[in-house]
Design a protein around this motif. Structure first.
Motif, PDB file in Angstrom:
ATOM      1  N   LYS A  14       0.838  -1.204   0.000  1.00  0.00           N
ATOM      2  CA  LYS A  14       0.000   0.000   0.000  1.00  0.00           C
ATOM      3  C   LYS A  14       0.867   1.245   0.000  1.00  0.00           C
ATOM      4  O   LYS A  14       0.542   2.245  -0.618  1.00  0.00           O
ATOM      5  N   TRP A  15       1.970   1.215   0.724  1.00  0.00           N
ATOM      6  CA  TRP A  15       2.887   2.345   0.789  1.00  0.00           C
ATOM      7  C   TRP A  15       3.699   2.475  -0.502  1.00  0.00           C
ATOM      8  O   TRP A  15       3.786   3.525  -1.110  1.00  0.00           O
ATOM      9  N   ARG A  16       4.270   1.363  -0.942  1.00  0.00           N
ATOM     10  CA  ARG A  16       5.154   1.360  -2.101  1.00  0.00           C
ATOM     11  C   ARG A  16       4.412   1.773  -3.370  1.00  0.00           C
ATOM     12  O   ARG A  16       4.972   2.448  -4.231  1.00  0.00           O
ATOM     13  N   ASP A  17       3.153   1.409  -3.497  1.00  0.00           N
ATOM     14  CA  ASP A  17       2.408   1.657  -4.732  1.00  0.00           C
ATOM     15  C   ASP A  17       1.754   3.029  -4.792  1.00  0.00           C
ATOM     16  O   ASP A  17       1.093   3.357  -5.778  1.00  0.00           O
ATOM     17  N   LEU A  18       1.928   3.837  -3.757  1.00  0.00           N
ATOM     18  CA  LEU A  18       1.374   5.192  -3.812  1.00  0.00           C
ATOM     19  C   LEU A  18       2.061   5.991  -4.918  1.00  0.00           C
ATOM     20  O   LEU A  18       3.274   5.872  -5.114  1.00  0.00           O
ATOM     21  N   PRO A  19       1.309   6.825  -5.634  1.00  0.00           N
ATOM     22  CA  PRO A  19       1.962   7.666  -6.634  1.00  0.00           C
ATOM     23  C   PRO A  19       2.863   8.703  -5.964  1.00  0.00           C
ATOM     24  O   PRO A  19       2.688   9.029  -4.784  1.00  0.00           O
ATOM     25  N   GLY A  20       3.796   9.229  -6.721  1.00  0.00           N
ATOM     26  CA  GLY A  20       4.714  10.230  -6.187  1.00  0.00           C
ATOM     27  C   GLY A  20       4.000  11.428  -5.600  1.00  0.00           C
ATOM     28  O   GLY A  20       4.451  12.017  -4.621  1.00  0.00           O
ATOM     29  N   LYS A  21       2.860  11.782  -6.179  1.00  0.00           N
ATOM     30  CA  LYS A  21       2.073  12.911  -5.671  1.00  0.00           C
ATOM     31  C   LYS A  21       1.726  12.702  -4.204  1.00  0.00           C
ATOM     32  O   LYS A  21       1.759  13.642  -3.409  1.00  0.00           O
ATOM     33  N   CYS A  22       1.369  11.488  -3.834  1.00  0.00           N
ATOM     34  CA  CYS A  22       1.010  11.201  -2.439  1.00  0.00           C
ATOM     35  C   CYS A  22       2.248  11.274  -1.536  1.00  0.00           C
ATOM     36  O   CYS A  22       2.170  11.800  -0.427  1.00  0.00           O
ATOM     37  N   HIS A  23       3.360  10.760  -2.014  1.00  0.00           N
ATOM     38  CA  HIS A  23       4.567  10.756  -1.180  1.00  0.00           C
ATOM     39  C   HIS A  23       5.043  12.160  -0.855  1.00  0.00           C
ATOM     40  O   HIS A  23       5.723  12.374   0.140  1.00  0.00           O
ATOM     41  N   CYS A  35      -8.051   4.063   0.834  1.00  0.00           N
ATOM     42  CA  CYS A  35      -8.197   2.617   0.645  1.00  0.00           C
ATOM     43  C   CYS A  35      -7.688   2.210  -0.743  1.00  0.00           C
ATOM     44  O   CYS A  35      -7.949   2.894  -1.734  1.00  0.00           O
ATOM     45  N   ALA A  36      -6.988   1.108  -0.798  1.00  0.00           N
ATOM     46  CA  ALA A  36      -6.407   0.639  -2.068  1.00  0.00           C
ATOM     47  C   ALA A  36      -7.479   0.431  -3.140  1.00  0.00           C
ATOM     48  O   ALA A  36      -7.216   0.638  -4.323  1.00  0.00           O
ATOM     49  N   LYS A  37      -8.677   0.060  -2.758  1.00  0.00           N
ATOM     50  CA  LYS A  37      -9.708  -0.205  -3.773  1.00  0.00           C
ATOM     51  C   LYS A  37     -10.185   1.079  -4.450  1.00  0.00           C
ATOM     52  O   LYS A  37     -10.845   1.019  -5.483  1.00  0.00           O
ATOM     53  N   HIS A  38      -9.857   2.230  -3.867  1.00  0.00           N
ATOM     54  CA  HIS A  38     -10.271   3.513  -4.447  1.00  0.00           C
ATOM     55  C   HIS A  38      -9.157   4.195  -5.235  1.00  0.00           C
ATOM     56  O   HIS A  38      -9.321   5.316  -5.681  1.00  0.00           O
ATOM     57  N   ARG A  39      -8.044   3.526  -5.412  1.00  0.00           N
ATOM     58  CA  ARG A  39      -6.902   4.146  -6.088  1.00  0.00           C
ATOM     59  C   ARG A  39      -6.893   3.769  -7.568  1.00  0.00           C
ATOM     60  O   ARG A  39      -6.092   2.950  -8.018  1.00  0.00           O
ATOM     61  N   PHE A  40      -7.779   4.363  -8.316  1.00  0.00           N
ATOM     62  CA  PHE A  40      -7.865   3.984  -9.733  1.00  0.00           C
ATOM     63  C   PHE A  40      -7.882   5.176 -10.677  1.00  0.00           C
ATOM     64  O   PHE A  40      -8.236   5.030 -11.849  1.00  0.00           O
ATOM     65  N   GLU A  47       0.508   9.448 -13.660  1.00  0.00           N
ATOM     66  CA  GLU A  47       0.897   8.292 -12.848  1.00  0.00           C
ATOM     67  C   GLU A  47      -0.363   7.618 -12.305  1.00  0.00           C
ATOM     68  O   GLU A  47      -1.268   8.288 -11.811  1.00  0.00           O
ATOM     69  N   GLU A  48      -0.414   6.314 -12.399  1.00  0.00           N
ATOM     70  CA  GLU A  48      -1.595   5.569 -11.947  1.00  0.00           C
ATOM     71  C   GLU A  48      -1.607   5.403 -10.429  1.00  0.00           C
ATOM     72  O   GLU A  48      -0.577   5.474  -9.777  1.00  0.00           O
ATOM     73  N   GLY A  49      -2.802   5.177  -9.891  1.00  0.00           N
ATOM     74  CA  GLY A  49      -2.911   4.789  -8.490  1.00  0.00           C
ATOM     75  C   GLY A  49      -3.369   5.869  -7.537  1.00  0.00           C
ATOM     76  O   GLY A  49      -3.336   5.672  -6.319  1.00  0.00           O
ATOM     77  N   LEU A  50      -3.858   6.988  -8.059  1.00  0.00           N
ATOM     78  CA  LEU A  50      -4.343   8.044  -7.169  1.00  0.00           C
ATOM     79  C   LEU A  50      -5.768   7.732  -6.725  1.00  0.00           C
ATOM     80  O   LEU A  50      -6.596   7.279  -7.511  1.00  0.00           O
ATOM     81  N   ASN A  51      -6.056   7.997  -5.477  1.00  0.00           N
ATOM     82  CA  ASN A  51      -7.394   7.780  -4.935  1.00  0.00           C
ATOM     83  C   ASN A  51      -8.397   8.710  -5.608  1.00  0.00           C
ATOM     84  O   ASN A  51      -8.155   9.910  -5.730  1.00  0.00           O
ATOM     85  N   TYR A  52      -9.524   8.167  -6.049  1.00  0.00           N
ATOM     86  CA  TYR A  52     -10.505   9.003  -6.756  1.00  0.00           C
ATOM     87  C   TYR A  52     -11.129  10.053  -5.834  1.00  0.00           C
ATOM     88  O   TYR A  52     -11.751  11.001  -6.292  1.00  0.00           O
ATOM     89  N   LEU A  53     -10.953   9.908  -4.524  1.00  0.00           N
ATOM     90  CA  LEU A  53     -11.479  10.890  -3.579  1.00  0.00           C
ATOM     91  C   LEU A  53     -10.481  12.010  -3.281  1.00  0.00           C
ATOM     92  O   LEU A  53     -10.780  12.920  -2.513  1.00  0.00           O
TER      93      LEU A  53
END
Ligand code: SF4
Length: 56
Positions: A14-23, A35-40, A47-53
């Motif tokens: 969950k940590w490793r797959d966060l986009p750079g924007k989150c880090h 939540c990982a299920k909302h990161r689409f 970059e993929e994997g940002l939370n839609y919220l």
């Protein structure tokens, strides 16, 4: 259960797959990327994997 290898691997992914924007986000310690299920959704940089919220 929380300390199981499977759970630890899940948490690390969950940590490793966060986009750079989150880090580099000031809110990271509040939402942790959500939540990982909302990161689409992609970031503005594509970059993929940002939370839609995130915009909320
Ligand atoms: S989802 Fe949005 S608010 Fe949360 S850490 Fe990532 S960029 Fe920051």
């Amino acid at each position: 259960m929380v300390l199981s290898p499977r759970q630890q691997a899940f948490g690390e992914a969950k940590w490793r797959d966060l986009p750079g924007k989150c880090h580099s986000c000031a809110q990271l310690t509040l939402c942790w990327g959500g939540c990982a299920k909302h990161r689409f959704t992609p970031t503005r940089e594509g970059e993929e994997g940002l939370n839609y919220l995130c915009r909320g």
